[in-house]
Design a protein around this motif. Structure first.
Motif, PDB file in Angstrom:
ATOM      1  N   GLN A  56       0.848  -1.182   0.000  1.00 18.92           N
ATOM      2  CA  GLN A  56       0.000   0.000   0.000  1.00 18.92           C
ATOM      3  C   GLN A  56       0.888   1.239   0.000  1.00 18.92           C
ATOM      4  OE1 GLN A  56      -2.697   0.038   3.325  1.00 18.92           O
ATOM      5  NE2 GLN A  56      -3.018  -2.166   3.215  1.00 18.92           N
ATOM      6  N   THR A  57       0.508   2.234  -0.774  1.00 17.29           N
ATOM      7  CA  THR A  57       1.215   3.513  -0.744  1.00 17.29           C
ATOM      8  C   THR A  57       0.190   4.601  -0.450  1.00 17.29           C
ATOM      9  OG1 THR A  57       2.846   2.724  -2.332  1.00 17.29           O
ATOM     10  CG2 THR A  57       2.725   5.102  -1.996  1.00 17.29           C
ATOM     11  N   TRP A  58       0.514   5.411   0.551  1.00 16.08           N
ATOM     12  CA  TRP A  58      -0.370   6.473   1.019  1.00 16.08           C
ATOM     13  C   TRP A  58       0.345   7.802   0.936  1.00 16.08           C
ATOM     14  CZ3 TRP A  58      -5.357   5.384   2.104  1.00 16.08           C
ATOM     15  CH2 TRP A  58      -5.686   4.028   2.173  1.00 16.08           C
ATOM     16  N   GLU A  59      -0.417   8.837   0.680  1.00 13.98           N
ATOM     17  CA  GLU A  59       0.163  10.176   0.578  1.00 13.98           C
ATOM     18  C   GLU A  59       0.778  10.606   1.913  1.00 13.98           C
ATOM     19  OE1 GLU A  59      -1.517  14.538  -0.484  1.00 13.98           O
ATOM     20  OE2 GLU A  59      -2.126  12.896  -1.811  1.00 13.98           O
ATOM     21  N   THR A  60       0.132  10.197   3.018  1.00 14.84           N
ATOM     22  CA  THR A  60       0.646  10.539   4.346  1.00 14.84           C
ATOM     23  C   THR A  60       0.433   9.368   5.300  1.00 14.84           C
ATOM     24  OG1 THR A  60      -1.461  11.410   5.177  1.00 14.84           O
ATOM     25  CG2 THR A  60       0.006  12.987   4.056  1.00 14.84           C
ATOM     26  N   ARG A  61       1.172   9.366   6.381  1.00 14.15           N
ATOM     27  CA  ARG A  61       0.987   8.365   7.429  1.00 14.15           C
ATOM     28  C   ARG A  61      -0.402   8.506   8.042  1.00 14.15           C
ATOM     29  NH1 ARG A  61       4.730   5.498  11.034  1.00 14.15           N
ATOM     30  NH2 ARG A  61       3.355   4.195  12.268  1.00 14.15           N
ATOM     31  N   GLU A  62      -0.864   9.723   8.192  1.00 19.77           N
ATOM     32  CA  GLU A  62      -2.193   9.962   8.752  1.00 19.77           C
ATOM     33  C   GLU A  62      -3.283   9.357   7.859  1.00 19.77           C
ATOM     34  OE1 GLU A  62       0.131  12.434   8.318  1.00 19.77           O
ATOM     35  OE2 GLU A  62       0.765  12.386  10.413  1.00 19.77           O
ATOM     36  N   GLY A  63      -3.098   9.447   6.540  1.00 24.64           N
ATOM     37  CA  GLY A  63      -4.046   8.832   5.618  1.00 24.64           C
ATOM     38  C   GLY A  63      -4.122   7.330   5.802  1.00 24.64           C
ATOM     39  N   TYR A  64      -2.981   6.709   5.992  1.00 24.89           N
ATOM     40  CA  TYR A  64      -2.923   5.264   6.246  1.00 24.89           C
ATOM     41  C   TYR A  64      -3.611   4.930   7.568  1.00 24.89           C
ATOM     42  CZ  TYR A  64      -0.900   0.915   7.946  1.00 24.89           C
ATOM     43  OH  TYR A  64      -0.729  -0.319   8.498  1.00 24.89           O
ATOM     44  N   GLU A  65      -3.339   5.706   8.594  1.00 26.79           N
ATOM     45  CA  GLU A  65      -3.933   5.431   9.902  1.00 26.79           C
ATOM     46  C   GLU A  65      -5.444   5.630   9.883  1.00 26.79           C
ATOM     47  OE1 GLU A  65      -1.513   7.882  12.428  1.00 26.79           O
ATOM     48  OE2 GLU A  65       0.148   6.438  12.368  1.00 26.79           O
ATOM     49  N   THR A  66      -5.915   6.631   9.147  1.00 26.12           N
ATOM     50  CA  THR A  66      -7.360   6.841   8.998  1.00 26.12           C
ATOM     51  C   THR A  66      -7.985   5.647   8.284  1.00 26.12           C
ATOM     52  OG1 THR A  66      -7.108   9.238   8.966  1.00 26.12           O
ATOM     53  CG2 THR A  66      -9.115   8.338   7.946  1.00 26.12           C
ATOM     54  N   HIS A  67      -7.341   5.176   7.250  1.00 27.91           N
ATOM     55  CA  HIS A  67      -7.799   4.001   6.505  1.00 27.91           C
ATOM     56  C   HIS A  67      -7.986   2.802   7.431  1.00 27.91           C
ATOM     57  CE1 HIS A  67      -7.650   0.655   3.638  1.00 27.91           C
ATOM     58  NE2 HIS A  67      -6.599   0.211   4.302  1.00 27.91           N
ATOM     59  N   ASN A  68      -7.038   2.598   8.335  1.00 28.76           N
ATOM     60  CA  ASN A  68      -7.097   1.438   9.228  1.00 28.76           C
ATOM     61  C   ASN A  68      -8.269   1.485  10.197  1.00 28.76           C
ATOM     62  OD1 ASN A  68      -4.979   0.024   8.184  1.00 28.76           O
ATOM     63  ND2 ASN A  68      -3.472   0.954   9.532  1.00 28.76           N
ATOM     64  N   ARG A  69      -8.831   2.654  10.429  1.00 28.14           N
ATOM     65  CA  ARG A  69      -9.969   2.784  11.343  1.00 28.14           C
ATOM     66  C   ARG A  69     -11.312   2.533  10.647  1.00 28.14           C
ATOM     67  NH1 ARG A  69      -6.478   6.897  13.303  1.00 28.14           N
ATOM     68  NH2 ARG A  69      -7.490   8.519  12.079  1.00 28.14           N
ATOM     69  N   LEU A  70     -11.290   2.339   9.340  1.00 28.17           N
ATOM     70  CA  LEU A  70     -12.539   2.112   8.605  1.00 28.17           C
ATOM     71  C   LEU A  70     -13.047   0.694   8.851  1.00 28.17           C
ATOM     72  CD1 LEU A  70     -11.610   3.901   5.281  1.00 28.17           C
ATOM     73  CD2 LEU A  70     -13.034   4.769   7.148  1.00 28.17           C
ATOM     74  N   GLY A  71     -14.343   0.541   8.903  1.00 31.23           N
ATOM     75  CA  GLY A  71     -14.962  -0.736   9.231  1.00 31.23           C
ATOM     76  C   GLY A  71     -14.579  -1.884   8.318  1.00 31.23           C
ATOM     77  N   TYR A  72     -14.452  -1.632   7.049  1.00 30.72           N
ATOM     78  CA  TYR A  72     -14.165  -2.732   6.129  1.00 30.72           C
ATOM     79  C   TYR A  72     -12.758  -3.287   6.300  1.00 30.72           C
ATOM     80  CZ  TYR A  72     -12.053   0.700   2.860  1.00 30.72           C
ATOM     81  OH  TYR A  72     -11.290   1.676   2.270  1.00 30.72           O
ATOM     82  N   VAL A  73     -11.849  -2.515   6.841  1.00 31.38           N
ATOM     83  CA  VAL A  73     -10.492  -3.003   7.085  1.00 31.38           C
ATOM     84  C   VAL A  73     -10.509  -4.002   8.240  1.00 31.38           C
ATOM     85  CG1 VAL A  73      -8.143  -2.351   7.726  1.00 31.38           C
ATOM     86  CG2 VAL A  73      -9.449  -0.922   6.144  1.00 31.38           C
ATOM     87  N   GLY A  74     -11.134  -3.622   9.338  1.00 35.16           N
ATOM     88  CA  GLY A  74     -11.235  -4.527  10.485  1.00 35.16           C
ATOM     89  C   GLY A  74     -12.013  -5.783  10.158  1.00 35.16           C
ATOM     90  N   ALA A  75     -13.059  -5.650   9.365  1.00 33.30           N
ATOM     91  CA  ALA A  75     -13.868  -6.809   8.989  1.00 33.30           C
ATOM     92  C   ALA A  75     -13.042  -7.825   8.199  1.00 33.30           C
ATOM     93  CB  ALA A  75     -15.080  -6.359   8.174  1.00 33.30           C
ATOM     94  N   LEU A  76     -12.141  -7.340   7.370  1.00 33.77           N
ATOM     95  CA  LEU A  76     -11.278  -8.242   6.601  1.00 33.77           C
ATOM     96  C   LEU A  76     -10.418  -9.081   7.534  1.00 33.77           C
ATOM     97  CD1 LEU A  76     -10.025  -9.105   3.807  1.00 33.77           C
ATOM     98  CD2 LEU A  76      -8.319  -7.348   4.260  1.00 33.77           C
ATOM     99  N   PHE A  77      -9.784  -8.432   8.501  1.00 28.53           N
ATOM    100  CA  PHE A  77      -8.935  -9.162   9.442  1.00 28.53           C
ATOM    101  C   PHE A  77      -9.754 -10.155  10.252  1.00 28.53           C
ATOM    102  CE2 PHE A  77      -6.111  -5.527   8.682  1.00 28.53           C
ATOM    103  CZ  PHE A  77      -4.952  -6.224   8.369  1.00 28.53           C
ATOM    104  N   ASP A  78     -10.930  -9.752  10.705  1.00 29.42           N
ATOM    105  CA  ASP A  78     -11.787 -10.642  11.486  1.00 29.42           C
ATOM    106  C   ASP A  78     -12.189 -11.869  10.675  1.00 29.42           C
ATOM    107  OD1 ASP A  78     -11.630  -8.829  13.565  1.00 29.42           O
ATOM    108  OD2 ASP A  78     -13.630  -7.978  13.202  1.00 29.42           O
ATOM    109  N   ARG A  79     -12.497 -11.674   9.415  1.00 26.35           N
ATOM    110  CA  ARG A  79     -12.977 -12.763   8.562  1.00 26.35           C
ATOM    111  C   ARG A  79     -11.929 -13.853   8.354  1.00 26.35           C
ATOM    112  NH1 ARG A  79     -14.750 -11.983   2.270  1.00 26.35           N
ATOM    113  NH2 ARG A  79     -14.912 -14.187   1.776  1.00 26.35           N
TER     114      ARG A  79
END
Length: 102
Positions: A56-79
Motif C-alpha cells: 500500500q502507498t499512502w500520501e501521508t501516514r495519517e491517511g494510512y492510519e485513517t484508513h485502518n480505522r474504517l470498518g471494512y479493514v477490520g472486517a477483513l482481518f476478522d474474517r
C-alpha cells in the motif's frame, strides 16, 4: 515528508488464499476511492502457495492510519483471522533520509 509505503506479508491456509485475494481486491478498490491512497497492490509469490504480499502507498501516514480505522479493514482481518498460518507482518517503508520520521 514523502509518501509512506506499507508492506504486509500474509501466510494463509492454501485452500483460503483465493478467498483472501478476492476479499483484498474489494478492499483495494474501496481503498483506491480514499483521497490519500496512491496504490494498493496484491502479489502472490513464486515460493509458496500460502503467501501473499500486499503493498500500500499512502500520501501521508495519517491517511494510512485513517484508513485502518474504517470498518471494512477490520472486517477483513476478522474474517480471515482463523485461517492465518502466522501473524501478519507489517513493514512501513520510507526513504532512508527520512528514517527519523517513523
Amino acid at each position: 515528508m514523502t509518501n509512506v509505503t506499507i508492506l504486509f506479508h500474509v501466510s494463509i491456509r492454501a485452500e483460503r488464499r483465493e478467498d483472501l485475494v478476492d476479499a483484498l481486491s474489494v478492499v483495494a478498490a474501496l481503498s483506491g476511492e480514499e483521497d490519500l491512497c496512491l496504490a494498493y497492490d496484491i502479489y502472490t509469490t513464486d515460493r509458496s502457495k500460502t503467501d501473499l504480499v500486499v503493498v500500500q502507498t499512502w500520501e501521508t501516514r495519517e491517511g494510512y492510519e485513517t484508513h485502518n480505522r474504517l470498518g471494512y479493514v477490520g472486517a477483513l482481518f476478522d474474517r480471515f483471522e482463523n485461517d492465518l498460518l502466522e501473524p501478519v507482518r507489517r513493514t512501513i517503508l520510507c526513504p532512508a533520509s527520512e528514517i527519523a520520521s517513523l
